[in-house]
Design a protein around this motif. Sequence first.
Motif, mmCIF file in Angstrom:
data_model
loop_
_atom_site.group_PDB
_atom_site.id
_atom_site.type_symbol
_atom_site.label_atom_id
_atom_site.label_comp_id
_atom_site.label_asym_id
_atom_site.label_seq_id
_atom_site.Cartn_x
_atom_site.Cartn_y
_atom_site.Cartn_z
ATOM 1 N N SER C 4 0.944 -1.352 0.030
ATOM 2 C CA SER C 4 0.007 0.045 0.000
ATOM 3 C C SER C 4 0.742 1.283 -0.028
ATOM 4 O O SER C 4 0.426 2.331 -0.388
ATOM 5 N N TRP C 5 2.121 1.149 0.529
ATOM 6 C CA TRP C 5 2.918 2.360 0.634
ATOM 7 C C TRP C 5 3.291 2.795 -0.606
ATOM 8 O O TRP C 5 3.622 4.025 -1.054
ATOM 9 N N MET C 6 3.326 1.991 -1.761
ATOM 10 C CA MET C 6 3.640 2.356 -3.120
ATOM 11 C C MET C 6 2.601 3.116 -3.767
ATOM 12 O O MET C 6 2.613 3.809 -4.784
ATOM 13 N N ALA C 7 1.220 3.039 -3.319
ATOM 14 C CA ALA C 7 0.194 3.868 -3.758
ATOM 15 C C ALA C 7 -0.194 3.605 -5.220
ATOM 16 O O ALA C 7 -0.077 4.845 -6.110
ATOM 17 N N TRP C 8 -0.277 2.497 -5.628
ATOM 18 C CA TRP C 8 -0.339 2.372 -7.010
ATOM 19 C C TRP C 8 -1.825 2.799 -7.472
ATOM 20 O O TRP C 8 -2.832 2.739 -6.708
ATOM 21 N N THR C 9 -1.852 3.345 -8.583
ATOM 22 C CA THR C 9 -3.124 3.706 -9.078
ATOM 23 C C THR C 9 -3.282 3.304 -10.593
ATOM 24 O O THR C 9 -2.209 2.954 -11.033
#
Lengths: 306, 288, 93
Positions: C4-9
Motif C-alpha cells: 500500500s505504501w507504493m500507492a498504485w493507481t
Amino acid sequence: MGGANERATRQDRSGTTVSDGLASTMSQDEVARLMRRRGEESRWWWIVPTVYIVVLLLPIYWLINMSFKTNSEIVSSLTLYPHAPTIGNYVTIFTDPSWYKGYINSIIYVVMNTVISIAVALPAAYAFSRYRFLGDKHLFFWLLTNRMAPPAVFALPFFQLYSAFGLIDTHIAVALAHCLFNVPLAVWILEGFMSGVPKEIDETAYIDGYSFPRFFLRIFMPLIASGIGVACFFCFMFSWVELLIARTLTTTAAKPIAAIMTRTVSASGLDWGVLAAAGVLTILPGALVIWFVRNYIAKGFALGRV
Amino acid sequence: MEKTWNNKAWFLVLPVLVLVAFSAVIPLMTVVNYSVQDTFGNNVFFWAGTEWFEELLHSDRFWEAMLRNLVFSFIILAIEVPLGIFIALNMPKKGWAVPVCLVLMALPLLIPWNVVGTIWQVFGRNDIGLFGYYVNALGINYNYVQDPIDAWVTVIIMDVWHWTSLVVLLCYAGLVSIPDAFYQAAKIDGASRWAVFRYIQLPKMQRVLLIAVLLRFMDSFMIYTEPFVVTGGGPGNSTTFLSIDLVKTALGQFDLGPAAAMSLVYFLIILLLSWVFYTVMTNYDAER
Amino acid sequence: MNLSWMAWTLPTAIFFITILLLLCGMAIWEYASPGGNPRVGVLRFETTRGDRLFLSLLGSAFIHLAWLGLVGPNLWWALALSVVYAIGVFRYV
C-alpha cells in the motif's frame, strides 16, 4: 589499457621521427641552446603546485590544529598551533559510545556495501567487457543514470521502501541503498580493467578445460587484482562520504558518524574540539589508502573512463 | 577488442539488474505514483492528477532554487576548469614530485562531504576560523552566517577547494599521455607557449576536459551535503539549492506529492544530462 | 507483502505497463532484426532505434511538462504533440 599503451608507443615512435627530421635541419648548437632555454623555464615549475597544495592543506591543518586544542583555547583566542596540546578530544571519542558507535556503524555498512557491490559487479563487468548482448549499451547507460541520480530524489522513496520491509535503522538498509551508485561505479571501473586483459587468456583457459567459475576465480581475478582493489577503494570511499541517504535510513542503532557530527553541529553549546577530532578521524581511512591508489584517482572519479 | 555476440551474458548481468532494479526502479515507480496523488498519512491516497506538477511549475520557490543551482554550477565551472587546467599544466612530469603532488592534491577529494562542510564551517567563522578571522582583520566585513553574498562566497570557495583537484587530475591524465617528442618538435619549430597549449596540449585534453566539465556540472547540480552543513540553505533561502529544497519538502515537511513531483522534474533533467554525458563519451571512444 | 505504501493507481499502472510493453517490443524487434538499424541523423552521430525510443520518451516528458507550465492542464494536446515529436525522432534522428 593494453591497447592504450600500444597506442602510446606508436605515437612515441612517430613523434620521434618527426622531431628527428626537424632537428636534422638545425645545427647542433641551436638545438642545445633551445634545450637549455627549456631547462631555464622549468626552474620555477614548483611554485604553482606548491601554492595550490598549501591552499588545499590549510583548512585541513586548521581542523587538525583544533582537534588538539581544548575548547577554552579554541574559543578564547585564535592560536596558529595548539599552545596546550591535548588528546582529550580523541579520548572523548574513543570512550563515549555515542561517538565511537558511529564509526563502527559506518564501517559495518560501508564494508557490507563494498562486498555486495563488488560481488555483483564482477560478473557483470566481465559480461560488458567480453560480450555484446541484447540491449547491452542501454543497460550500461541505465547504470550510469543511477550513478548520476541525486540522492535527494531517492531519499524519500528509500525511506518508504525500507520502512515497508522493516529495515529502517539497520546496516543492511544503508548498504543496499548505497548500491544504487556504487554498483554502477564498480561495474564501470572493473570493466575498464578487464578490457585490458587480452581475450586469448580466456580462450586458452577454456581450451585447457577450465570451467567458467574456476577460470574466473583462479586465473582471471588474480589478473585484475589491482582493478578489484581500486574498485573496492572507490566503493568504500563513496559509501563512506555519503550523508543524506545514510542519515535518512537510520535513527539510533545504525546511525553513521556523519549524521552524529551534523547533529552535534546543530545542538547549542558546540564542542568544537571533539567535532574537529571526529572530522580528523573520518579523513584518516582515505588519507591512509590514498598512496596505493594515487594513479587511479582520476580513473575512479571519471567512472573508469580515463 | 572484438567482442563476440552472446546473449547468455545476460545471466552474468542478472545480479546487478535485480539489485539495481530493487534500489532504483521500485523507488522511482513509487515517486511517479506519489506525484499524482495526495495523502494525509497512513498510506491513504487521493487522486490529484497533475496538480502538483502545475503547482511546482508555477512556484517561484522551485524556479529560484533552480536558478540558484544553475548560477552556482556555472560559477564553479568557470573557476574550476581554467584553474584546474592551469595547475595541471604546471604539474611536474616526472620524478619524486609526481606521486607527492598527486597524493596531496587528491586529499580533499577523499574527505567525507559533511566533514568538508564542517571544515569550512569552522575555517570561515570570524571568531575561531583562520580564513574568516584574517579576512575580517584585513578590513573586509565577512560573515557567512548573516550575509547572503558571504555565504555564497564561502560555498563557492569550498567547492573550488573540494573539487578543483578532480579537474587537475583528469587534465594531468590527458597531459602525461603526450609523448615528450611532441614538445621537442614544437620547441625546435620555435612554437610559442600558447601554440604548444593550443595545438598539442588542448587537443589531447579535450576528452578528459569534457568528462571533467560534465561530471562537475552534474555533481554541482545535485550538491547537498556541503552547503547544508555550512549554511543550512541560509541565510534566508539564499543558498537553498535544488537538493536542499527537495529534502526540506520531502523529509522535513513530508509532503509526498509535491516532493515526488519535484523529484521527477529533477530526475528528468539529470536523465537528459546523463544522456549527453554518455553520448559524448561513447562517440569519442568510437572515433578513436 | 504490503504494497500500500507504493500507492498504485490505475493510470500510473497503465503508464508503466505501456513502458514495459514498449521495452518488450523493442527487444523483439531487435531480436528479429539485430543491430538496431544504426544511422547518422540530424544529431550528426550514430543512433540506434533504442536511442531514438529513449529520446522520444524523454522529449515527450519535457513536452508534457512544458505544456503544463505554459498552457494548461489539458494534456491530450501535449500527448498528440509528443506523438508527432516521436514520429519525427524515429524518422530523422
